[in-house]
Structures are given as structure tokens and as C-alpha cells.
Design a protein around this motif. Structure first.
Motif, PDB file in Angstrom:
ATOM      1  N   THR A  19       0.856  -1.197   0.000  1.00  0.00           N
ATOM      2  CA  THR A  19       0.000   0.000   0.000  1.00  0.00           C
ATOM      3  C   THR A  19       0.888   1.241   0.000  1.00  0.00           C
ATOM      4  O   THR A  19       1.811   1.331   0.796  1.00  0.00           O
ATOM      5  CB  THR A  19      -0.892   0.015   1.263  1.00  0.00           C
ATOM      6  OG1 THR A  19      -1.638  -1.194   1.311  1.00  0.00           O
ATOM      7  CG2 THR A  19      -1.826   1.211   1.262  1.00  0.00           C
ATOM      8  N   TRP A  23      -1.471   6.558   1.284  1.00  0.00           N
ATOM      9  CA  TRP A  23      -2.820   6.150   1.690  1.00  0.00           C
ATOM     10  C   TRP A  23      -2.845   5.620   3.110  1.00  0.00           C
ATOM     11  O   TRP A  23      -3.876   5.672   3.781  1.00  0.00           O
ATOM     12  CB  TRP A  23      -3.397   5.177   0.660  1.00  0.00           C
ATOM     13  CG  TRP A  23      -3.543   5.905  -0.637  1.00  0.00           C
ATOM     14  CD1 TRP A  23      -2.736   5.802  -1.724  1.00  0.00           C
ATOM     15  CD2 TRP A  23      -4.480   6.955  -0.917  1.00  0.00           C
ATOM     16  NE1 TRP A  23      -3.131   6.712  -2.689  1.00  0.00           N
ATOM     17  CE2 TRP A  23      -4.195   7.428  -2.219  1.00  0.00           C
ATOM     18  CE3 TRP A  23      -5.528   7.532  -0.208  1.00  0.00           C
ATOM     19  CZ2 TRP A  23      -4.924   8.452  -2.821  1.00  0.00           C
ATOM     20  CZ3 TRP A  23      -6.263   8.553  -0.791  1.00  0.00           C
ATOM     21  CH2 TRP A  23      -5.953   8.999  -2.097  1.00  0.00           C
ATOM     22  N   CYS A  58       3.208   8.737  -2.742  1.00  0.00           N
ATOM     23  CA  CYS A  58       2.187   8.036  -3.525  1.00  0.00           C
ATOM     24  C   CYS A  58       2.744   6.807  -4.223  1.00  0.00           C
ATOM     25  O   CYS A  58       1.975   5.942  -4.632  1.00  0.00           O
ATOM     26  CB  CYS A  58       1.529   8.973  -4.542  1.00  0.00           C
ATOM     27  SG  CYS A  58       2.570   9.444  -5.934  1.00  0.00           S
TER      28      CYS A  58
ATOM     29  N   TRP B 296      -7.659   2.982  -1.098  1.00  0.00           N
ATOM     30  CA  TRP B 296      -6.633   2.293  -1.889  1.00  0.00           C
ATOM     31  C   TRP B 296      -7.084   0.889  -2.263  1.00  0.00           C
ATOM     32  O   TRP B 296      -6.885   0.432  -3.389  1.00  0.00           O
ATOM     33  CB  TRP B 296      -5.287   2.267  -1.135  1.00  0.00           C
ATOM     34  CG  TRP B 296      -4.260   1.549  -1.928  1.00  0.00           C
ATOM     35  CD1 TRP B 296      -3.756   0.304  -1.711  1.00  0.00           C
ATOM     36  CD2 TRP B 296      -3.637   2.017  -3.141  1.00  0.00           C
ATOM     37  NE1 TRP B 296      -2.872  -0.043  -2.687  1.00  0.00           N
ATOM     38  CE2 TRP B 296      -2.775   0.992  -3.583  1.00  0.00           C
ATOM     39  CE3 TRP B 296      -3.739   3.185  -3.894  1.00  0.00           C
ATOM     40  CZ2 TRP B 296      -2.002   1.108  -4.733  1.00  0.00           C
ATOM     41  CZ3 TRP B 296      -2.972   3.306  -5.044  1.00  0.00           C
ATOM     42  CH2 TRP B 296      -2.116   2.280  -5.453  1.00  0.00           C
ATOM     43  N   ARG B 300      -7.574  -0.401  -6.039  1.00  0.00           N
ATOM     44  CA  ARG B 300      -6.888  -1.566  -6.588  1.00  0.00           C
ATOM     45  C   ARG B 300      -7.907  -2.566  -7.132  1.00  0.00           C
ATOM     46  O   ARG B 300      -7.714  -3.164  -8.185  1.00  0.00           O
ATOM     47  CB  ARG B 300      -6.010  -2.213  -5.527  1.00  0.00           C
ATOM     48  CG  ARG B 300      -5.141  -3.289  -6.101  1.00  0.00           C
ATOM     49  CD  ARG B 300      -3.764  -3.282  -5.518  1.00  0.00           C
ATOM     50  NE  ARG B 300      -3.838  -3.240  -4.060  1.00  0.00           N
ATOM     51  CZ  ARG B 300      -2.773  -3.291  -3.277  1.00  0.00           C
ATOM     52  NH1 ARG B 300      -1.576  -3.351  -3.809  1.00  0.00           N
ATOM     53  NH2 ARG B 300      -2.901  -3.254  -1.974  1.00  0.00           N
TER      54      ARG B 300
END
Lengths: 148, 751
Positions: A19, A23, A58, B296, B300
């Protein structure tokens, strides 16, 4: 489960290791000062400091910053260089819409930590974040002031 | 039809809401003033709201609503800590309107603007201060509301004095105010506004509370610091993208590649459902969404989803063979005469008697807004039957009305929150398929939980409403003395005013502004508007038609100067002999640049040249000079000198910042920006392929504000249109190469 050090605090987060740090900061930890603009390391709105170096969060996988010190805009005023940068940003009235400015302030802080007296070339190399409001001249003026 | 001028998009904003029937045949005879005063407003009312007028959010203020901008408690909250919260009719998005409102209200209220907190007001009749409507745009906020907001501050101060007079049992005339306190000097007594506010707001407001003498202004007209700059330098400023509500799900979407397609089938639905954090997959008009416990994970998953798209029934469906190159070819191929937007003198005779005639064609591409904050929206259906929305927008009542229709609710049941905007430039009006809030509403309803939709940059560039492509054809002539004697221009295409406001009018003002309405004296001229519809969703983009039309016109004017063997600066000055405001400004920019010199000349061993251009956008006048060189085939802009006459300055520091900003986006569009369509889909999906001006290409920008005392003009957009032609004219002076198509990066220039 990852253990990250964000602004001097240990934070445990339940995220997939790949990730993006951005985020994790924004959605998992609620640190929304770091902004999403492009997601592909083009604009720099997501800039944070990783061990004092400007990184575009990012495209930085969260598991790659385990064991490092991550500093975000929320802590910038606790850093002496960062505090000086913020004061210069206020004095020079840099921000317009302000959306990119977290990233700009972090990039400037990283630059001045590494190069306290940057040349114009250093500034050009270190300050590459995009600003749609075109505050670039004010950014350069604030940077010169912060480094004076 | 002597001197007929069609007003620019500006006029749409200036017109009031009074409905006046203008006979079709009468339009041609209307003076500019007549049009400004009447006709366009009816269209604004009719088209922008499309339904019943907006009512106050929550409250039922309906029929007998007081005049907008007069109900002090609707605007001002006086807090115990001495700060003042102003509910502003306008949304802050970088243009500095929050600070300007604090200056204007604070000046009359007698509270330092630094003590203001300014938020954008919810929908409500009280806030319709833009000629009975409300929007943030058109560089129109200060000039439309200046008097209203001053009076509001004065009314509030008067209430404080009357409340204090009653409390202290003293005549009002013996009381003064000083920065949030009412003072009785003789007895050395004082009461703060916070102590008085409860009683003050209960008093009937005076309609004639005296205004401060402008000679004594402390904040209006001064370079007051922005009130939002510290929060924006420390990450504390909150934009729509930063907001959350309890129990919300995150949604990411994948749009159809081509507008009009619909999701048909999914190839790997089970696998996507099984991805971490995924709540569900949802079909939307023209898109699919994945809901998840984090954005996120939603992103995805939705990008993993294999979607087959079928053709659907969207009103703005793009043909599968649509391309921007094809669109430009269609505009170029259109030879119809169109409708005159401006006409003066005997064109045929002027061309016949001319010494030299030249022709040229110009074009400019589709542009993305590329505001740095990607669009998002949060929708929540509340237990009391209301729908609550947090979303970037430039017009709360219009979004309220639209959301209400979508949700099947009364507008009063829809609450709109309008956070600070991470840039806008025209992005956040109501455009078809260009906003995430309809998706948020549909998803929140489908899953029975609050939903936040955030578009990726790629989805944003796919569904942004673009600045239309532009094309203009010019034919001009010079006389024996080399001065222009005839000019015939045709603007071909479609603009946002015509599409959204005045579809039945023969002239689309946003197609011709910057070509019509120029100040130069030319004995015979005509500007035609040739309408050709464009399939994509088009939009307002910073300075609207001016963003390209002044490039077309001012470039061609330099071509005429060359044809006549005239210096382009001296020629312009001669053509402004009866226009003292513009002539003064042109001299001012020359002086600012150290005196006009076209070049080429050498500086620091580099050959350079300068170009000049003028524009009359949004009630202001602008004169621009650019200095350029060529390096490695690329244009390098070293300096821009810009003189702006906004009539009067409310905050010179913000005006200068806005001119810098407008010049940057103007230069960005000159040099770099272009959206191309192929196969019905835009090809630029992120900043790697849609370039915007980087810091390395930012020139020095020198700004001079000239206060002519004319009516207040706009300041947010006017800096844009002079830049592209000034740069193009400088490049032509330097290289002899005339660039007639933007962006200039398409042209490789000789080293």
C-alpha cells in the motif's frame, strides 16, 4: 501488520505491505495534510520526508519505510528547519489554492536540511513539485528567505 | 448596424434575474449597455436553475424572503474569543475571496480581517448576492457583491452600536467602535461585540446604516495578508478530499473509456470480490465502482476488475470515431457565414481600397482544468430524510437543485457543504458526467451507508469537461500608410455560454469574446460567429473564450503590423488614440518593461525578442509584454510584464498574486497543454502526458496595477489571455516564424 515511525511516534497499521505510504497516512492514520494529486510521482503533492529525504509517498510502498523516520507536514513546525520554512511561506504569502503547498513545504524543508544555503541550481533541482496556481516565484522567494 | 458588439461571457454574470422578452429582431440593435442590463439574466435564471428557485437549506424561507445580503445573522457569527465567522456567498479556491470578503465586511463592521474565519455558506436565499443568483466564477465575486457586503458590515456595526446604546443608556451618537468593541470615550466604558451580539441580532436592522468614508479605509485597498495562508502552509487546510464521515465506505470508479458506453459484463467478479477490504461491486451509469474499507483497496479492486463495455444511450455519447484532429478539420472546413457579433464600416470597400490583404487561420486545443485536487464527493442519507453532500462546487444552489432531482427530494432536504477548493479554474460547475456526486448519491442509496467517491487522476482526466477546441479565420488589410483598415474574423465552433445559457442565440458570446469587443480603431471590421457543435462535454476554463481568442486576434494584429511595415507596439498605440484607458495601460506596461523594444537583441549572449498583446476581459484591461529566446528548439520565456487596470484595487497583493497565477496558466496553455481525442477517448490521463508548467519554465513576472477609477473589474482571470499572444509575437519577432496553433511545443524552432 506493519510498524511505522511517523512524526516520531510508533504506529501499527493493518495494510497490505505494498500500500502506498500516502494512503496509509491519509486513510489509515487520518493525516490528511499530505495530498494526493497524481499517484505517479509527477506532481509532488504527496511529498514527505523519509529519514530527512524528500520522497513522493504516492509511489512509496508502506513496507519500504519500516525502520525509517517518516515526517509529514503535520509535524513540520516541530522541526527547526521546517518551522523556518513555514514562517517564510506565511511571510511571502505563497499559497493560493494551497493544495500543493504541503508538498512544497516538505520539499523545501528537505532541501534546506541537506543544503542550508542552496544555489539557484540547487533550488531548481530540489523544487520540482507542480503548482497549478503558478506560485513558483513566491516559492522561490520564500525559499531564499528561509535560507538567508 | 454600426458598432454592434456582442457582450462576452462576462455579461451573462452581470445581468440580473429580471425576465425580459427580447424580440429576436431586436437583438441586433441592442447596445452593449442594453444587453448588460437585461437580457442575459433571464437565461441564467432559466437555464442554470432549470427548476424552482433554491430555498434556504433546512429552513423554510420561501416566498417572502428578505433581500439577499441583508440578514446579518445569516452571515456573521461573533464568537466569544473575539473572532468573527463569516458565512461567505463565495467559495475559496485560491483566488483569495475569503480574505477579500473579510476585508470588505471587516472594514465596515470594524473588525480586523485577521480575526475572521470565512466559510462558504450553505444554499439559501440570503446568499444570492450575485444579481439574485450565486456562483463563484467569472472573476465576478468582489465586483458583484462589493456594495452588498459593505452594507452588510455597516448594518451589523450599527446593530452593535444600538445594542450598546440601550445597554449603557447612552445616545448612539456618543458611541464609536474600535476593532470589535463599542466604546464610550467620555466615560471610558466599552463593550465587545461578543458581549453585545445576542441583543444586537434581535434588533431590527437599519436599511440605511452609514457606510465608512472610503478615505478612511484601513483594509479595503490595502495589501492585507491572506487569512488562509498559514493553514495552507501547515497541512491544516481541509479540502473535500480530506473529509470523512462516520461509518462511510470508500468508493473508487472505473469509467467507460468512451462517454456513452455502459458496463456490460465483468470477467473476474469473484476474484475482485475476494480482494482485501472489498465490500461490493456496483454498476453506475457509464462506470463501475468498487466499495471498500479504504480507498486504496477500492482503487486496486476496481482497476483489477475486467469490464466489457457496450454502447449505451447517453445524450453526450461520443462517436467511436471521434477525434480532436477530425474536429479541428471539421471546424476548418466549415465555410458558412455565421452571424455577425460585431460589425462596423464598409468592409467590402475597405478591402477593395487596401494596399495589402492578408489571411490566416488559428486554432487552440481542448484543455483540461488540471486543478491539483482530484474531485471527490461524500453522500449521506440521514435519518430525518435529508441528504447531505460534501463536494467541491462553485454554485451550491445549483448542485442542491441537481442533487435533489437525482435523489427525488425537495431541494430544502438536500444539505450542501462546500469545502475549500484545491484549485478550480471553472472545473466545478454542473457538467454532464463530469462530477462524482451523482455516483456518491447512487452508491449511498444502494448500500445504505455514507459513501465517499474519489476519482483517480486518470479518471479525472477521462471525465473532465474540457475547454473547447477553438478555430478562427482572419482576413485583414492595411492601407498605404501601413495601418489596418479592414478586419474580418470568423470564430468557428462552440462555447460554454452558447451550450449552457444561450443555445437559441445566433451569437455565442464565449466564442467571440477576445475577437469582438477589442478596443482598436479599425475603419471597417466584422466578427462572425460560426456555430459548429462539438460532441465532447465542454466547460468554462480560466478566462473562457479569452483564453484562446485574444491569442488569435492579437497574433493576427502583429501579422497586420508586419504586413504594413509597422512596429506592433506603436501601431497599437496609434489605434488606441481615442481609448485613453487602454492607451494609458499600454504605455504603463512599456514603462514597466524599461521601454518598448521589440528586438531581436542580445542579452547575456542570448538572442531575445519581445512581443506585446492586450486584452479586455471580465471588466478589466490588461497589457502584456513577453521576452523570449530559443534554446534547444524550445521557447524560453524570461520575463512577462503585465499591467492590469481593474478599475480599483480591493487587495493589491492578491491582485498581483492572481496575475502571477493567471500568467502561469496562460503560459502553460501557450507552451504545453493539449488534450487530444482518438477513438472517442481523450488520450492524456495524467501529468506524464498532460504537461502543465513546471517550476523550471516559470518566468519572472512583473505586475503593475493601474487604478483608472473605472467600474470594478475582475482579477482572477484577466491575466491569462495576454500571455499566449505576447509570447507568440515575441517568437515571431525573434525567429520570423508565426505560430498559429497551440500549444507551441508542437513546433520545433530553429536553434
Amino acid at each position: 501488520m506493519l510498524e511505522l515511525t511517523i512524526n516520531g511516534e510508533t504506529r501499527r497499521v493493518e495494510v497490505e505491505g505494498d500500500t502506498p505510504l500516502l494512503w496509509v497516512l491519509r486513510d489509515t492514520l487520518g493525516l490528511t495534510g499530505t495530498k494526493y494529486g497524481c499517484g505517479i510521482a509527477q506532481c509532488g503533492a504527496c511529498t514527505v520526508l523519509v529519514d530527512g529525504t524528500a520522497m513522493r509517498s504516492c509511489v512509496t510502498p508502506a513496507d519500504s519505510v519500516v525502520g525509517t523516520q517518516v515526517m509529514t507536514i503535520e509535524a513540520v513546525e516541530r522541526d527547526p528547519v521546517g518551522a523556518k520554512v513555514v514562517e517564510a511561506w506565511v511571510e511571502k504569502q505563497v499559497a493560493q489554492c494551497g493544495y500543493c503547498q504541503s508538498g512544497q513545504v516538505m520539499a523545501a524543508t528537505a532541501l534546506l536540511k541537506q543544503t542550508p544555503k542552496p544555489t539557484e541550481d540547487d533550488i531548481a533541482a530540489g523544487m520540482t513539485n507542480l503548482c497549478r496556481c503558478g506560485t513558483y516565484n513566491a516559492i522561490a522567494a520564500a525559499l531564499r528567505q528561509a535560507s538567508a | 448596424m454600426d458598432g454592434m458588439i456582442h457582450p462576452g461571457s462576462d455579461a451573462i454574470l452581470q445581468a440580473g434575474p429580471v425576465e425580459l422578452a427580447i424580440p429576436e429582431t431586436g437583438i441586433a440593435n441592442l447596445s452593449r449597455r442594453g444587453l448588460l442590463g437585461s437580457a442575459a439574466g433571464a437565461l441564467l435564471l432559466g437555464v442554470m436553475l432549470k427548476g424552482r428557485p433554491a430555498r434556504a437549506q433546512g429552513e423554510g424561507l420561501a416566498a417572502a424572503a428578505p433581500r439577499p445580503g441583508t440578514q446579518v445573522p445569516a452571515f456573521l457569527e461573533i464568537r466569544q474569543d473575539g473572532t468573527v465567522r463569516l458565512l461567505s456567498p463565495f467559495v475559496e479556491g485560491g483566488q483569495g475571496i475569503a480574505t477579500a470578503m473579510a476585508q470588505i465586511v471587516g472594514e465596515e463592521l470594524d473588525v480586523d480581517p485577521a480575526r475572521f474565519v470565512v466559510d462558504c455558506a450553505p444554499p439559501g436565499a440570503d446568499y444570492l448576492v450575485v444579481n439574485g443568483r450565486r456562483l463563484t466564477g467569472g472573476s465576478y465575486s468582489v465586483r458583484s457583491s462589493y456594495g452588498t457586503m459593505r452594507q452588510l458590515g455597516a448594518t451589523a456595526r450599527n446593530l452593535m452600536i444600538r445594542a450598546a446604546a440601550a445597554r449603557l443608556n447612552l445616545p448612539e451618537a456618543e458611541l464609536e467602535t474600535e476593532n470589535g468593541t463599542v466604546i464610550h470615550r467620555r466615560s471610558n466604558r466599552s463593550l465587545t461585540y461578543a458581549e453585545l451580539v445576542e441583543a444586537a441580532w434581535r434588533l431590527p436592522p437599519s436599511e440605511v446604516a452609514a457606510l465608512r468614508d472610503p478615505a478612511t479605509f484601513r483594509w479595503i485597498g490595502k495589501p492585507v495578508p491572506r487569512i488562509d495562508v498559514r493553514d495552507k502552509s501547515t497541512g491544516r487546510a481541509q479540502y473535500a478530499i480530506d473529509l470523512t464521515v462516520e461509518n462511510m465506505l470508500h468508493a473508487a470508479v472505473q469509467h467507460a473509456p468512451r462517454l456513452g458506453q455502459e458496463p456490460a459484463s465483468f470477467g473476474n467478479e469473484a476474484a475482485v470480490r475476494a480482494m482485501p477490504g472489498v465490500h461490493s461491486i456496483q454498476r453506475l451509469p457509464g462506470a463501475v465502482a468498487v466499495l471498500a474499507d479504504s480507498w486504496w483497496r477500492a482503487r486496486r479492486a476496481v482497476e483489477t476488475l475486467e469490464v466489457t463495455w457496450n454502447d449505451g444511450q447517453h445524450a453526450r455519447a461520443l462517436p467511436a470515431d471521434f477525434s480532436s484532429a477530425g474536429m479541428l478539420a471539421a471546424l476548418r472546413g466549415e465555410r458558412g457565414a455565421g452571424s455577425p457579433a460585431e460589425e462596423n464600416g464598409d468592409l467590402r470597400a475597405a478591402f477593395a481600397g487596401a494596399a495589402k490583404v492578408i489571411e490566416a487561420e488559428y486554432d487552440a486545443p481542448y484543455l483540461a482544468h488540471a486543478q491539483l485536487e482530484p474531485p471527490s464527493a461524500i453522500a449521506r442519507f440521514n435519518e430525518d430524510g435529508t441528504l447531505e453532500l460534501w463536494l467541491p462546487n462553485q454554485a451550491p444552489e445549483m448542485f442542491q437543485a441537481s442533487a435533489a432531482r437525482m435523489a427525488g427530494l425537495e431541494p430544502g432536504k438536500v444539505k450542501i457543504h462546500s469545502p475549500m477548493l484545491g484549485g478550480f479554474f471553472g472545473r466545478h460547475f454542473l457538467y454532464d458526467a463530469a462530477m462524482p456526486y451523482p455516483q456518491a448519491i447512487a452508491l449511498a442509496r444502494a448500500v445504505g451507508r455514507p459513501v465517499k467517491v474519489l476519482w483517480t487522476r486518470e479518471e479525472e482526466f477521462l471525465r473532465d469537461a474540457y475547454r473547447p477546441i477553438g478555430f478562427a479565420r482572419f482576413r485583414g488589410a492595411v492601407g498605404a500608410d501601413g495601418m489596418p483598415v479592414a478586419l474580418h474574423a470568423s470564430a468557428v465552433g462552440e462555447g460554454p455560454i452558447g451550450r449552457y445559457f444561450t443555445p437559441d442565440r445566433p451569437v455565442d458570446s464565449s466564442m467571440v469574446e477576445g475577437i469582438a469587443g477589442k478596443p482598436y480603431s479599425i475603419a471597417a471590421k466584422r466578427v462572425d460567429c460560426v456555430k459548429v457543435k462539438q460532441p465532447p462535454v465542454i466547460s468554462f476554463w480560466r478566462s473562457v473564450g479569452h483564453s484562446m481568442n485574444d491569442f488569435f486576434y492579437e497574433s493576427f494584429l502583429d501579422e497586420l503590423a508586419d504586413a504594413g511595415g509597422r512596429d506592433p507596439f506603436e501601431m497599437r498605440l496609434a489605434m488606441l488614440s481615442d481609448k485613453p484607458r487602454q492607451a494609458t495601460l499600454l504605455r504603463a506596461v512599456a514603462e514597466l518593461s524599461g521601454g518598448w523594444k521589440r528586438g531581436p537583441f542580445e542579452l547575456d549572449g542570448v538572442r531575445r525578442a519581445r512581443g506585446v498583446a492586450m486584452a479586455s476581459p471580465f471588466g478589466s484591461e490588461v497589457a502584456t509584454i513577453a521576452e523570449v529566446s530559443i534554446g534547444e528548439g524550445e521557447i524560453r520565456v524570461h520575463d512577462l510584464w503585465i499591467a492590469i487596470d481593474p478599475g480599483r484595487a480591493v487587495n493589491p497583493a492578491i491582485i498581483e498574486a492572481q496575475v502571477q497565477s493567471a500568467a502561469a496558466i496562460g503560459l502553460s496553455s501557450s507552451l504545453l497543454e493539449e488534450v487530444t481525442y482518438e477513438g472517442g477517448a481523450p488520450q492524456q490521463r495524467n501529468f506524464d502526458t498532460y504537461s502543465i508548467l513546471p517550476p523550471a519554465r516559470m518566468p519572472r513576472i512583473h505586475v503593475r496595477i493601474v487604478e483608472s477609477g473605472a467600474a470594478l473589474g475582475g482579477v482572477g482571470e484577466p491575466g491569462v489571455p495576454g500571455v499566449p499572444p505576447a509570447v507568440a509575437n515575441a517568437v515571431a519577432a525573434l525567429t520570423g516564424q508565426r505560430i498559429r496553433s497551440l500549444p507551441m511545443s508542437k513546433v520545433r524552432l530553429g536553434a
